[in-house]
Design a protein around this motif. Structure first.
Motif, PDB file in Angstrom:
ATOM      1  N   ILE A   9     -29.746 -10.610 -18.451  1.00 61.93           N
ATOM      2  CA  ILE A   9     -29.102  -9.509 -17.724  1.00 61.93           C
ATOM      3  C   ILE A   9     -27.984 -10.062 -16.839  1.00 61.93           C
ATOM      4  CG2 ILE A   9     -29.437  -7.738 -15.948  1.00 61.93           C
ATOM      5  CD1 ILE A   9     -32.337  -7.438 -17.112  1.00 61.93           C
ATOM      6  N   ILE A  10     -28.254 -11.146 -16.147  1.00 55.19           N
ATOM      7  CA  ILE A  10     -27.257 -11.734 -15.241  1.00 55.19           C
ATOM      8  C   ILE A  10     -26.066 -12.264 -16.037  1.00 55.19           C
ATOM      9  CG2 ILE A  10     -26.857 -13.610 -13.593  1.00 55.19           C
ATOM     10  CD1 ILE A  10     -29.858 -13.159 -12.739  1.00 55.19           C
ATOM     11  N   ARG A  11     -26.334 -12.931 -17.150  1.00 53.78           N
ATOM     12  CA  ARG A  11     -25.235 -13.449 -17.990  1.00 53.78           C
ATOM     13  C   ARG A  11     -24.369 -12.310 -18.545  1.00 53.78           C
ATOM     14  NH1 ARG A  11     -25.203 -18.660 -18.901  1.00 53.78           N
ATOM     15  NH2 ARG A  11     -27.065 -19.888 -18.503  1.00 53.78           N
ATOM     16  N   MET A  43     -34.927  -0.836 -12.251  1.00 56.64           N
ATOM     17  CA  MET A  43     -36.204  -1.369 -11.767  1.00 56.64           C
ATOM     18  C   MET A  43     -36.068  -2.866 -11.453  1.00 56.64           C
ATOM     19  SD  MET A  43     -38.941   0.659 -14.146  1.00 56.64           S
ATOM     20  CE  MET A  43     -40.329  -0.246 -13.498  1.00 56.64           C
ATOM     21  N   ARG A  44     -35.155  -3.535 -12.128  1.00 59.28           N
ATOM     22  CA  ARG A  44     -34.953  -4.970 -11.916  1.00 59.28           C
ATOM     23  C   ARG A  44     -33.888  -5.260 -10.856  1.00 59.28           C
ATOM     24  NH1 ARG A  44     -35.610  -7.691 -17.774  1.00 59.28           N
ATOM     25  NH2 ARG A  44     -37.230  -6.311 -18.542  1.00 59.28           N
ATOM     26  N   PHE A  45     -32.858  -4.433 -10.835  1.00 57.40           N
ATOM     27  CA  PHE A  45     -31.760  -4.574  -9.880  1.00 57.40           C
ATOM     28  C   PHE A  45     -31.480  -3.192  -9.305  1.00 57.40           C
ATOM     29  CE2 PHE A  45     -31.216  -8.017 -12.883  1.00 57.40           C
ATOM     30  CZ  PHE A  45     -31.020  -9.102 -12.044  1.00 57.40           C
ATOM     31  N   PRO A  46     -31.599  -3.026  -7.991  1.00 54.38           N
ATOM     32  CA  PRO A  46     -31.480  -1.692  -7.403  1.00 54.38           C
ATOM     33  C   PRO A  46     -30.099  -1.063  -7.530  1.00 54.38           C
ATOM     34  CG  PRO A  46     -31.601  -3.362  -5.685  1.00 54.38           C
ATOM     35  CD  PRO A  46     -31.859  -4.053  -6.987  1.00 54.38           C
ATOM     36  N   ASN A  47     -29.065  -1.909  -7.728  1.00 52.55           N
ATOM     37  CA  ASN A  47     -27.709  -1.398  -7.886  1.00 52.55           C
ATOM     38  C   ASN A  47     -26.811  -2.510  -8.419  1.00 52.55           C
ATOM     39  OD1 ASN A  47     -27.006  -3.034  -5.609  1.00 52.55           O
ATOM     40  ND2 ASN A  47     -27.695  -1.390  -4.264  1.00 52.55           N
ATOM     41  N   LYS A  48     -25.599  -2.152  -8.734  1.00 49.84           N
ATOM     42  CA  LYS A  48     -24.637  -3.106  -9.273  1.00 49.84           C
ATOM     43  C   LYS A  48     -24.337  -4.218  -8.268  1.00 49.84           C
ATOM     44  CE  LYS A  48     -20.479  -1.438  -9.889  1.00 49.84           C
ATOM     45  NZ  LYS A  48     -19.227  -0.866 -10.436  1.00 49.84           N
ATOM     46  N   VAL A  52     -24.146  -9.096  -8.087  1.00 48.39           N
ATOM     47  CA  VAL A  52     -23.043  -9.992  -7.740  1.00 48.39           C
ATOM     48  C   VAL A  52     -23.528 -11.359  -7.251  1.00 48.39           C
ATOM     49  CG1 VAL A  52     -21.022 -10.310  -6.244  1.00 48.39           C
ATOM     50  CG2 VAL A  52     -21.407  -8.105  -7.382  1.00 48.39           C
ATOM     51  N   PRO A  53     -24.421 -11.440  -6.270  1.00 51.78           N
ATOM     52  CA  PRO A  53     -24.883 -12.778  -5.854  1.00 51.78           C
ATOM     53  C   PRO A  53     -25.540 -13.555  -6.986  1.00 51.78           C
ATOM     54  CG  PRO A  53     -25.592 -11.113  -4.261  1.00 51.78           C
ATOM     55  CD  PRO A  53     -25.025 -10.386  -5.443  1.00 51.78           C
TER      56      PRO A  53
END
Length: 179
Positions: A9-11, A43-48, A52-53
């Motif tokens: 997801i991060i990539r 559910m994994r990331f609350p927002n865009k 970023v971090p």
């Protein structure tokens, strides 16, 4: 439903930010790209902004985990860092940090701080290497100028498809420390 790793997801978020910038990339785009429902992504990331971090941390880790950085003489370590930055910028023809820097603002404080920390970490790590050969204040200016040259070459790469600009920037950055 397919299990999608956090790293994937991060990539993929990084590639979306590179392609579309912060404002242009959406959580729906990312969900589609990784094969998740948007609700599952939230559910994994609350927002865009929360991505970023993570994106910048991954990029920073990749840059500074080159084999010649730790334990090498300062020149070899610095050259490895410069080459890693240049290769990353050349491969993608754009800097995810720049794309994010121009897309985040006061309404996204966590993202804004992450971008600042990303570039500060580059400068600090480069300065740490260079101060083995010069006073810290000069090392900091030299590291800053190196980042400006490398990032500036990305513009010519993106606009004119000129990979030679990056190689000239690398040569100039390394020449600045040989003198």
């Amino acid at each position: 439903m397919t299990k999608v790793s956090r790293e994937k997801i991060i990539r993929e978020a990084r590639e979306l930010f590179r392609e579309k910038g912060y404002v242009g990339a959406s959580m729906q785009d990312l969900a589609d790209k990784v094969g998740l429902r948007k609700a599952s992504l939230y559910m994994r990331f609350p927002n865009k902004e929360a991505l970023v971090p993570e994106v910048l941390s991954l990029t920073l880790d990749e840059t500074f985990t080159q084999p010649d950085i730790d334990g090498s003489d300062w020149y070899t370590a610095y050259k490895a860092v410069v080459r890693a930055i240049a290769d990353s910028l050349t491969d993608r023809k754009r800097c995810v940090g720049f794309h994010l820097a121009y897309g985040v603002g006061d309404d996204t404080p966590m993202a804004k701080e992450a971008v600042r920390n990303f570039f500060q970490a580059h400068r600090d790590r480069m300065t740490d290497i260079l101060e083995k050969a010069m006073p810290r204040d000069i090392a900091s200016i030299t590291a800053t100028d190196a980042l400006v040259r490398l990032e500036g070459a990305t513009l010519l790469l993106a606009v004119f498809d000129d990979p030679g600009a990056m190689e000239r920037a690398v040569d100039a950055v390394m020449a600045a420390v040989r003198d």
